[in-house]
Design a protein around this motif. Sequence first.
Motif, PDB file in Angstrom:
ATOM      1  N   LEU A 203       4.026  -1.515   3.423  1.00 48.34           N
ATOM      2  CA  LEU A 203       3.561  -0.130   3.462  1.00 48.34           C
ATOM      3  C   LEU A 203       4.674   0.771   2.942  1.00 48.34           C
ATOM      4  O   LEU A 203       5.758   0.844   3.522  1.00 48.34           O
ATOM      5  CB  LEU A 203       3.178   0.287   4.879  1.00 48.34           C
ATOM      6  CG  LEU A 203       2.659   1.726   5.038  1.00 48.34           C
ATOM      7  CD1 LEU A 203       1.394   1.944   4.209  1.00 48.34           C
ATOM      8  CD2 LEU A 203       2.397   2.046   6.507  1.00 48.34           C
TER       9      LEU A 203
ATOM     10  N   THR B  13       0.853  -1.182   0.000  1.00 50.18           N
ATOM     11  CA  THR B  13       0.000   0.000   0.000  1.00 50.18           C
ATOM     12  C   THR B  13       0.893   1.236   0.000  1.00 50.18           C
ATOM     13  O   THR B  13       1.869   1.302   0.749  1.00 50.18           O
ATOM     14  CB  THR B  13      -0.908   0.013   1.240  1.00 50.18           C
ATOM     15  OG1 THR B  13      -1.783  -1.119   1.197  1.00 50.18           O
ATOM     16  CG2 THR B  13      -1.739   1.293   1.291  1.00 50.18           C
TER      17      THR B  13
ATOM     18  N   ALA C  22      -0.881   1.756   9.791  1.00 51.48           N
ATOM     19  CA  ALA C  22      -0.738   0.449   9.150  1.00 51.48           C
ATOM     20  C   ALA C  22      -1.834  -0.506   9.614  1.00 51.48           C
ATOM     21  O   ALA C  22      -2.379  -1.280   8.816  1.00 51.48           O
ATOM     22  CB  ALA C  22       0.649  -0.126   9.443  1.00 51.48           C
TER      23      ALA C  22
END
Length: 238
Positions: free
Chosen positions: A31, A5, A229
Amino acid sequence: MEPPTTLVCLPYAGSGASFFREWQGFAPRGLKILPVQLPGREERFAEALVTTVAQAVNDLVPRVLPAGRGASRVAIFGHSLGAVLAFELAHRLTAEGGVPLKRLFVSGSPGPATVREIRASSLADAQFLGQVNDLAGYSHPALENPELRELLLPVLRADVEMHENYRPPPHPPLDVPITALRGREDHLVSAAAVAEWATSTTAATSVLEVDGGHMYLTEHPHALVRLLAAQLSEPDLR
């Protein structure tokens, strides 16, 4: 393995992208932190400052679109002024299409319709800095150095003017989950004001409080990144 992401991070007033660069070291696998720089600061110091949210977002869109369209999932984080920029950027990315925007994080900010009543941008330098410091409960250490203060003051003034004069266009609500955050000791933005973000989306809204005041993110960045997160690991709720 779940695809990564991309978390787009937008500056609060007077700050630059460098504030977020250490966040990658706190981020779990999967992330990617993407700090985005506005004109007139750090490596873009020679460029003219922008003084409206519309100008800032016009600058941000072409910087974010390529990375956003190449990502599997995208989220945006902004604190205070950055929350307003994040909100407007979310609308623009949605309109442009092709960006898998999964969540908007807005921090230390009332809902976008709230007009800032206390104004500082017209004050002389000393009064301006005093007002800003009183409101934020925080002063960047560089402002204690006269030479650095001379460099940073125009940026801070432009950003405060941008924030004070912002009025949201008549957007339809987003269809993106929003997580709204505030420090529990934030005397500038109340819990009720943060909860106003629920009217900005047709998707789910979460309101979270964390330790600290208005500038809590300068004190506990590692804990904040872990919290973001964790939010991103939850199923999308629309």
